[in-house]
Design a protein around this motif. Structure first.
Motif, PDB file in Angstrom:
ATOM      1  N   HIS A 104       0.771  -0.790   0.282  1.00  0.00           N
ATOM      2  CA  HIS A 104       0.506  -0.175   0.051  1.00  0.00           C
ATOM      3  C   HIS A 104       1.057   1.410   0.343  1.00  0.00           C
ATOM      4  O   HIS A 104       1.180   1.483   1.097  1.00  0.00           O
ATOM      5  N   CYS A 105       0.908   2.278  -0.803  1.00  0.00           N
ATOM      6  CA  CYS A 105       1.229   3.319  -1.198  1.00  0.00           C
ATOM      7  C   CYS A 105       2.590   3.432  -1.447  1.00  0.00           C
ATOM      8  O   CYS A 105       4.099   3.760  -0.614  1.00  0.00           O
TER       9      CYS A 105
ATOM     10  N   ARG B 182      -0.223   0.068   7.792  1.00  0.00           N
ATOM     11  CA  ARG B 182      -0.249   0.480   6.381  1.00  0.00           C
ATOM     12  C   ARG B 182       0.636   1.806   6.944  1.00  0.00           C
ATOM     13  O   ARG B 182       0.696   2.644   8.201  1.00  0.00           O
ATOM     14  N   TYR B 183       1.611   2.312   6.053  1.00  0.00           N
ATOM     15  CA  TYR B 183       2.024   3.459   5.672  1.00  0.00           C
ATOM     16  C   TYR B 183       1.312   5.065   5.600  1.00  0.00           C
ATOM     17  O   TYR B 183       0.506   4.460   4.354  1.00  0.00           O
ATOM     18  N   TRP B 184       1.396   5.389   6.221  1.00  0.00           N
ATOM     19  CA  TRP B 184       0.458   6.548   5.884  1.00  0.00           C
ATOM     20  C   TRP B 184       1.422   7.499   5.534  1.00  0.00           C
ATOM     21  O   TRP B 184       2.225   8.568   6.131  1.00  0.00           O
TER      22      TRP B 184
ATOM     23  N   PRO C 194       1.148  10.911   4.125  1.00  0.00           N
ATOM     24  CA  PRO C 194       1.187  12.670   5.049  1.00  0.00           C
ATOM     25  C   PRO C 194       1.823  12.966   5.946  1.00  0.00           C
ATOM     26  O   PRO C 194       2.192  13.668   6.043  1.00  0.00           O
TER      27      PRO C 194
ATOM     28  N   ARG D  21       3.725   8.403   8.152  1.00  0.00           N
ATOM     29  CA  ARG D  21       4.001   6.913   9.829  1.00  0.00           C
ATOM     30  C   ARG D  21       3.086   5.646   9.646  1.00  0.00           C
ATOM     31  O   ARG D  21       2.922   6.082   8.105  1.00  0.00           O
ATOM     32  N   TRP D  22       4.047   4.697  10.066  1.00  0.00           N
ATOM     33  CA  TRP D  22       2.741   3.702  10.141  1.00  0.00           C
ATOM     34  C   TRP D  22       1.314   3.907  11.070  1.00  0.00           C
ATOM     35  O   TRP D  22       1.969   3.834  12.172  1.00  0.00           O
ATOM     36  N   ILE D  23       0.487   3.578  10.331  1.00  0.00           N
ATOM     37  CA  ILE D  23      -0.733   3.332  11.354  1.00  0.00           C
ATOM     38  C   ILE D  23      -0.954   1.817  11.184  1.00  0.00           C
ATOM     39  O   ILE D  23      -1.016   0.935  10.304  1.00  0.00           O
TER      40      ILE D  23
ATOM     41  N   ASP E 186      -5.104   0.301  11.286  1.00  0.00           N
ATOM     42  CA  ASP E 186      -6.330   1.397  11.356  1.00  0.00           C
ATOM     43  C   ASP E 186      -7.016  -0.210  10.833  1.00  0.00           C
ATOM     44  O   ASP E 186      -7.213  -0.858  10.838  1.00  0.00           O
TER      45      ASP E 186
ATOM     46  N   PHE F 121      -8.057  -0.731   4.209  1.00  0.00           N
ATOM     47  CA  PHE F 121      -6.780   0.235   3.068  1.00  0.00           C
ATOM     48  C   PHE F 121      -8.318   1.090   2.688  1.00  0.00           C
ATOM     49  O   PHE F 121      -7.957   1.872   1.684  1.00  0.00           O
TER      50      PHE F 121
END
Length: 113
Positions: free
Chosen positions: A82-83, A98-100, A102, A105-107, A109, A113
């Motif tokens: 993802h991304c 997953r990586y975010w 913006p 950081r890793w989150i 969720d 997705f």
């Protein structure tokens, strides 16, 4: 170039390649892989192909089950990318790691997705 070959591809051709982009080995999700297609007789970019050295599973622990967001605890299995980064899902749930981009950081969720 990073090259993968074998199978039904003749020795003078590779199955897939990626420009190294200064990657020290081929296990980087950021690499973009060109895969040989018989139909065209050439390599074509396949944006879905990724290689990684990421672990197959990630275990989240330490949060008491009775507390808010206690359901984040458990095993998350690698499910793809993802991304451009490895992505994980907790089986039987919508929880995802997953990586975010913006925030850089890793989150975890709860909506996946």
């Amino acid at each position: 170039h990073w090259l993968f070959s074998g199978g039904s591809i003749p020795e003078d051709r590779c199955n897939a390649f990626a420009e190294d982009c200064s990657a020290p080995h081929p296990g980087f999700c950021e690499l973009q892989w060109q895969v040989f297609e018989d139909r065209s007789g050439s390599h074509k970019l396949d944006s879905m192909v990724r290689s990684t050295t990421a672990p197959l599973a990630v275990k989240v622990c330490g949060r008491d089950a009775g507390r808010e967001n206690g359901d984040i605890v458990g095993d998350y299995m690698l499910c793809g990318t993802h991304c451009g980064r490895p992505a994980y899902m907790k089986q039987g749930t919508t929880l995802a790691i997953r990586y975010w981009p913006p925030a850089g950081r890793w989150i975890i969720d709860v909506h996946g997705f």
